[in-house]
Design an enzyme around this catalytic site. Sequence first.
Site, PDB file in Angstrom:
ATOM      1  N   ARG A 288       0.801  -1.234   0.000  1.00  0.00           N
ATOM      2  CA  ARG A 288       0.000   0.000   0.000  1.00  0.00           C
ATOM      3  C   ARG A 288       0.829   1.276   0.000  1.00  0.00           C
ATOM      4  O   ARG A 288       0.499   2.242  -0.690  1.00  0.00           O
ATOM      5  CB  ARG A 288      -0.919   0.012   1.228  1.00  0.00           C
ATOM      6  CG  ARG A 288      -2.096  -0.922   1.154  1.00  0.00           C
ATOM      7  CD  ARG A 288      -2.892  -0.855   2.451  1.00  0.00           C
ATOM      8  NE  ARG A 288      -3.960  -1.846   2.482  1.00  0.00           N
ATOM      9  CZ  ARG A 288      -4.500  -2.321   3.591  1.00  0.00           C
ATOM     10  NH1 ARG A 288      -4.051  -1.893   4.769  1.00  0.00           N
ATOM     11  NH2 ARG A 288      -5.474  -3.211   3.546  1.00  0.00           N
TER      12      ARG A 288
ATOM     13  N   CYS B 146      -9.377  -1.118   6.122  1.00  0.00           N
ATOM     14  CA  CYS B 146     -10.832  -0.964   6.210  1.00  0.00           C
ATOM     15  C   CYS B 146     -11.256   0.265   7.016  1.00  0.00           C
ATOM     16  O   CYS B 146     -12.235   0.933   6.670  1.00  0.00           O
ATOM     17  CB  CYS B 146     -11.467  -2.231   6.780  1.00  0.00           C
ATOM     18  SG  CYS B 146     -10.690  -2.843   8.293  1.00  0.00           S
TER      19      CYS B 146
ATOM     20  N   HIS C 289     -17.499  -0.457  10.814  1.00  0.00           N
ATOM     21  CA  HIS C 289     -16.523   0.312  11.582  1.00  0.00           C
ATOM     22  C   HIS C 289     -17.050   1.729  11.763  1.00  0.00           C
ATOM     23  O   HIS C 289     -17.382   2.417  10.789  1.00  0.00           O
ATOM     24  CB  HIS C 289     -15.180   0.368  10.847  1.00  0.00           C
ATOM     25  CG  HIS C 289     -14.403  -0.917  10.873  1.00  0.00           C
ATOM     26  ND1 HIS C 289     -14.806  -2.033  11.573  1.00  0.00           N
ATOM     27  CD2 HIS C 289     -13.218  -1.251  10.276  1.00  0.00           C
ATOM     28  CE1 HIS C 289     -13.910  -3.000  11.417  1.00  0.00           C
ATOM     29  NE2 HIS C 289     -12.943  -2.546  10.634  1.00  0.00           N
TER      30      HIS C 289
END
Length: 354
Positions: A115, A154, A246
């Site tokens: 990433r 996430c 979340h």
Amino acid sequence: MTTRQPARRIDVGILGATGMVGQEFIAQLQGHPWFSLTWIAASERSRGRRFADATDWRLPVPRPAAVADMVVDAVVPDRAPQVVFSGLDSSVAGEVEAAFAAAGHIVVSNARNYRMDADVPLLVPEINPDHLELLSAQRTARRWPGRIVTNPNCSTIVLTMALAPLRRFGLRSVNVTTLQAVSGAGYPGVPSLDIVGNVIPFIGGEEEKMETETQKILGSLAQRQVEPYPVTVSAHTTRVGVTNGHTGMVSVGFEAAPAAAELIDAFRSFSGRPQAEELPSAPPRPVEYLDEASRPQPRLDVDRGNGMTVSVGRLRPCPLLDYKFVVLGHNTIRGAAGAAILNAELMLIDGLLD
């Protein structure tokens, strides 16, 4: 309207198909108008077994009948289609994904390994679609005939979907505390005696991801590299007894504080290329502001936009920064499998899956 649609559905595969993210990939690809799931792979203990025998189906939607009889292959490039989605654990994803890219495959990854690499897009299509230009630098630097594109952590993707509409106001500081669902820990995840009636105030590596990934996602592209967005992010991440969703408690500071009505309008009017191109997985409203004082809530709001809409509410003044609000997103759909599939849809219309 979308200007580039495939003449036929494109064959795709899944790395890590037996895990929770892998199963979500399977569910999200069921009936997809552009992609056809033809290959699944997982660890050695599942290799050679029928998918139905290799794992228990853990999602609240029926397991697709066509997948039940598919034989789980090894995580090697030999028989895989050109495009593969990766739901692999980070402990193995780095080596495996590099091997697939070196073999000419396009890897759309949910894993963290690449990433933050300078030549790898950390993509949220509504926010930074231009970061796909990094792929040309990736091919030059690594000499892969294939490529790797990643989606964020996430919790980071939920946060950045709420922050992106606010960049126009000179966003300078963010403080966020998350209340993260147990599904984010995979299966079997968190032991029941740890999470029932409890809050766990630590998730390894999560705070660092939120603080660094946010700057890259919101950053600007210049000369085939990303200039991180100059915002300071302080994150505190916790695990709570919620199945999916979340939640983030966010405070934000600006160079010059706008009116609250301007922020709400920015949330409600936020849109991007996925909406303009009418990509199959794109929600019509990527960010939805809710007026009710007690919203958003995971039980009531996590499935908005088929799990791809991020909900925001409770905007109010903050005595330390300028404003504070609550944000909620589905961690295994918008925060994982759905995000990667949306990335692939954008890549397809940009001619990057050829």
